[in-house]
Design an enzyme around this catalytic site. Structure first.
Site, PDB file in Angstrom:
ATOM      1  N   ASN A 482       0.856  -1.189   0.000  1.00 29.55           N
ATOM      2  CA  ASN A 482       0.000   0.000   0.000  1.00 29.55           C
ATOM      3  C   ASN A 482       0.890   1.236   0.000  1.00 29.55           C
ATOM      4  O   ASN A 482       1.354   1.695   1.034  1.00 29.55           O
ATOM      5  CB  ASN A 482      -0.910  -0.018   1.220  1.00 29.55           C
ATOM      6  CG  ASN A 482      -1.977   1.056   1.146  1.00 29.55           C
ATOM      7  OD1 ASN A 482      -1.758   2.112   0.550  1.00 29.55           O
ATOM      8  ND2 ASN A 482      -3.116   0.797   1.752  1.00 29.55           N
ATOM      9  N   ASP A 483       1.107   1.783  -1.190  1.00 27.24           N
ATOM     10  CA  ASP A 483       1.978   2.943  -1.363  1.00 27.24           C
ATOM     11  C   ASP A 483       1.563   4.131  -0.510  1.00 27.24           C
ATOM     12  O   ASP A 483       2.328   5.077  -0.343  1.00 27.24           O
ATOM     13  CB  ASP A 483       1.887   3.424  -2.823  1.00 27.24           C
ATOM     14  CG  ASP A 483       2.837   2.696  -3.732  1.00 27.24           C
ATOM     15  OD1 ASP A 483       3.870   2.223  -3.249  1.00 27.24           O
ATOM     16  OD2 ASP A 483       2.521   2.613  -4.927  1.00 27.24           O
ATOM     17  N   CYS A 484       0.329   4.107  -0.078  1.00 29.82           N
ATOM     18  CA  CYS A 484      -0.228   5.293   0.578  1.00 29.82           C
ATOM     19  C   CYS A 484      -0.290   5.172   2.098  1.00 29.82           C
ATOM     20  O   CYS A 484      -0.780   6.082   2.765  1.00 29.82           O
ATOM     21  CB  CYS A 484      -1.606   5.584   0.003  1.00 29.82           C
ATOM     22  SG  CYS A 484      -1.506   5.906  -1.764  1.00 29.82           S
TER      23      CYS A 484
END
Ligand code: GLC
Ligand code: GLC
Length: 811
Positions: A482-484
């Site tokens: 999850n890049d975020c």
């Protein structure tokens, strides 16, 4: 509401109105030369790199949205129109767009003239070929005029959109016979030009945009077309275009075909010129010659079709469900190949000037195409691995042209190394080719510092065990899948990148997702160690995997589901104790896929919680409840309005993890229910809501907290393609390449009676009939290979290149 239909025999999606809810596009090209084309002929074309070698211009986020493309204007006695409807938008008596595998054909008809515009990139050819078939469908002779149109990009798409003080003075063309050459910057350091030709003499041409359009007109009403008269303009600076003018006279019922070629040429330094400032056209003319006739076009189309048939033949299903058949046999593997070609560079949501190739993304994409093009998967694995560092960490992205790590994005995404193990294991399971492990691969793209690929896998595995946090779980670094979820970022500066800014050098924030991924891919690593006789290493790895499993159950389980992470302060994320973001999809999927908590019942609880808390009628949302405000300690995830993207959107990339997890528990009905909720062919009837193409996956569908629940965005270039392909072909339908052979272990809806799969594996073809007389979801009762009983459900490779009959009975 539908806007078209599937034509399964021709492997096409047939769109019957130009007014789709969003441009519905297709991809042309398989090797070096590519095009994106929408159902109204919008889009652009490029050679290898969508940023640095863009042949034609395209304005993203334009008004109207999809303006700019390969336009063929038909002038008919004062009236003018375009067969794809855009950009003129004149009413058509008939319209149809057929998107096929590597080609698109658009037909428009008005006032007794029909125009079919076919576009494709032939195999081994650096150009788009456009065949226009103009037909008089009326009963009187007609004299019409055809005006082609392509707007040239001055090569570097980024610079082309920004550097106007220079670029409006550099444009140059040459026109000779029926060919328009675009040669901006060729006089200096470029050794490449573009050409646009047609296979008959011209009645006129234009190469200067303003002369063609008129200063105050748009593409919907070019002055030249409205007047029915070319101006024979030669561009000098400003914006070079290519437009051929052709007069056609057609008897009733007569049709004429015209072949246009829009291509790319590179000349050696010493061969650049014919005379002072006259470019060497020989290679262009040689290319044009290859497409002078309809027979040549037909032959190239047949070669293209054979290419795709070859790729798709590796896995074919026959079942009673047309939607399933067309997803598995045609569109999902097609999308997987497009993600191989494009990575995340060019789509209608990716501008072609942004991201490089992701270390994580590319490894996952591989899962979807390794069986189609194993040789190229091999090459890709070696490219990716070469951007790794000696400690196992890796550049998060690399540039496709240089194959070097991208310094701007840097490293520190702590899940990255593990995906290399997953990708390599998938390659070996598919091909049996263990020699890849002995390949010498650089660290940090430095040819003087190399090690075997096996050593790269070792440092990948150890990167996790060398970077554990306070609970013994893996440190998250900048982000995991999850890049975020940016737990060390703490960004207060507008515009600062959440992924590359680490305002806190934390060694506290931990990821349960990485723990699950470690337990999921770890056994493949241990197995590879054993295959190389490294038993001590394998035993040690197995002990570490077991430790991680225990640690996950002890510190990563929240009572009814797996936790997501611990933040910089050591506080839980994805827990009942949180006010928002109590449960996340990723750890539920990956931990259960890894088998964590299957014995103790935690896995069952986790899946029940997903169903109760995250499921919606359009798919499973990423987390709940969504974040309603910005959290400094969480980063980008809390920047999205609720229901979009990582903040509780339906991320189609990790829905398949839940499908696979459900199959681990034997829940075939549930697994298939989730599959069919997001598989595009099943959403065709709600295209008005879904909006993106019903033949390919989108990255995200708006979640239940969003205003536009059910609306998709970001179609085509997403890891969603590969993971859904794995979920359906391997976990649900159960045909699993394994180190020892082809494993058959379906997990299906109990009501299914039977289905048949043809699978090419290590050179043999297996025709596998799966029968389910007792209506179970899972469990192989018997398996025969060419009539002989096989004790296990793994078929050892026969390796005679023949066709083998496999009969499997579930029970
Ligand atoms: C995008 C990225 C992928 C990431 C995902 C979730 O799809 O390409 O790398 O895992 O978003 O943030
Ligand atoms: C992923 C996410 C996106 C984020 C991006 C940053 O693609 O989906 O929301 O902005 O990663 O790299």
């Amino acid at each position: 509401m539908k806007f078209g239909t599937f034509d399964d025999n021709r492997k096409e999606y047939v769109i019957n109105t130009p007014k789709t809810p969003y441009p519905w596009i297709n991809y042309l090209g398989n090797e070096q030369f590519f095009g994106l084309i929408s159902n109204t002929a919008g889009g652009y074309t490029f050679y290898r790199d969508a940023r640095l070698r863009r042949l034609t211009r395209y304005r993203y986020n334009n008004i109207p949205l999809d303006t700019g493309g390969r336009y063929y204007y038909l002038y008919d006695n004062g009236d003018f129109w375009t067969p794809g409807w855009m950009p003129v938008k004149r009413d058509l008596d008939f319209y149809e767009c057929r998107h096929g595998l590597g080609y698109t054909s658009i037909t428009g008809e008005r006032n007794g003239i029909s125009v079919t515009q076919l576009a494709f990139v032939p195999m081994g050819y650096n150009a788009e070929v456009h065949r226009l078939v103009v037909k008089n469908t009326g009963s009187v002779e007609k004299s019409v005029k055809l005006f082609s149109f392509a707007e040239f990009c001055l090569w570097n798409a980024q610079d082309d959109m920004t550097n106007f003080q220079r670029n409006l003075s550099t444009g140059e063309v040459e026109v000779k016979d029926s060919v328009i050459y675009h040669k901006t910057e060729y006089r200096e350091r470029r050794n490449h030009y573009a050409f646009y030709s047609v296979n008959r003499p011209l009645d006129g041409f234009d190469t200067d945009r303003e002369s063609f359009l008129g200063m105050y007109n748009g593409l919907d009403a070019p002055q030249v077309v409205a007047n029915g008269e070319a101006s024979n303009s030669v561009a000098s600076g400003w914006s070079p275009i290519g437009s051929h003018a052709l007069n056609l006279t057609l008897a009733p019922g007569e049709e004429q075909s015209l072949i246009f070629v829009l291509g790319y040429i590179e000349n050696e330094e010493e061969d650049k010129w014919e005379a002072l400032n006259v470019i060497n056209k020989k290679p262009a003319l040689a290319m044009i010659e290859q497409f002078a006739t309809d027979e040549q076009v037909d032959a190239a189309l047949a070669t293209l079709a054979a290419h795709w048939d070859g790729l798709l033949s590796k896995y074919q299903i026959q079942s009673g469900d047309d939607k399933l058949n067309r997803m598995v046999n045609i569109w999902n593997p097609y999308q997987c190949m497009v993600t191989f070609n494009m990575s995340r560079s060019a789509s209608y949501f990716e501008s072609g000037i942004g991201r490089g190739m992701g270390f994580r993304d590319s490894n996952q994409d591989l899962l979807g195409f390794v069986h189609q093009i194993p040789e190229r998967a091999r090459e890709r694995i070696l490219d990716i691995a070469a951007t790794q560092f000696e400690d196992g960490s890796a550049y998060h992205q690399y540039q496709p042209l240089t194959k070097k790590g991208n310094n701007e994005v840097g490293t520190g995404f702590n899940d990255d190394p593990l995906w290399l193990i997953l990708g390599t294991a998938a390659y070996i399971k598919e091909t049996g080719d263990v020699s890849i492990l002995d390949e010498q691969v650089s660290f940090d793209s430095n040819p003087d510092n190399t090690a075997t690929l096996f050593q790269h896998l070792k440092v990948s595995f150890e990167h996790v065990t060398n970077n554990l946090g306070p609970h013994g779980l893996p440190l998250i670094g900048r982000a995991d899948w999850n890049d975020c979820l940016n737990l060390n970022c703490f960004s207060k500066e507008p515009g600062e990148s959440f992924q590359t800014t680490a305002n806190i050098e934390g060694r506290v924030a931990e990821s349960v997702f990485i723990a699950g991924l470690f337990v999921f891919v770890g056994p493949d690593y241990a197995r590879i160690c054993r295959m190389r006789g490294q038993d001590a290493l394998a035993t040690d790895a197995e002990a570490k995997i077991e430790d991680m499993r225990q640690t996950t159950l002890t510190h990563g389980f929240d009572g009814d589901w797996f936790l997501r992470a611990y933040d910089h302060y050591g506080e839980k994320i994805g827990s009942k104790e949180n006010e928002e973001g109590q449960i996340f999809i990723e750890p539920q999927g990956i931990c259960v896929m890894a088998g964590i908590g299957v014995e103790g019942g935690q896995a069952e609880k986790s899946m029940t919680s997903v169903q109760e808390r995250l499921d919606t009628k359009y798919g499973i949302v990423l987390q709940q409840p969504p974040y309603s405000k910005y959290y400094l300690n969480l980063g980008e995830i809390s920047t999205y309005p609720p229901g979009y993207k990582e903040n509780a959107g339906i991320f189609c990339h990790n829905n398949p993890w839940i499908m696979i997890a459900e199959t681990v528990l034997g829940h075939g009905d549930r697994a298939f229910e989730i599959y069919s909720k997001i598989a595009p062919a099943y959403l065709e009837d709600i295209s008005d809501l879904h909006r993106t193409e019903p033949y390919v996956y989108s990255q995200m569908i708006a979640g239940k907290d969003a205003v536009r629940h059910g609306e998709a965005k970001n179609s085509w270039l997403t890891g969603t393609a590969a993971w859904n392909y794995v979920a359906i072909t391997q976990a649900i339908l159960g045909i699993q390449p394994d180190f020892d052979g082809l494993k058959v272990d379906p997990c299906i809806p109990a009501e299914w009676d039977s289905f048949e799969i043809t699978r090419v594996f290590r050179g043999d073809t297996y025709v596998i009939q799966i029968k389910n007389p007792n209506h179970v979801s899972k469990g192989v009762a018997s398996l025969t290979l060419d009539g002989a009983a096989v004790e296990s459900n793994i078929i050892a490779p026969v390796l005679d290149g023949g066709v083998h009959q496999v009969v499997v009975e579930l029970g």
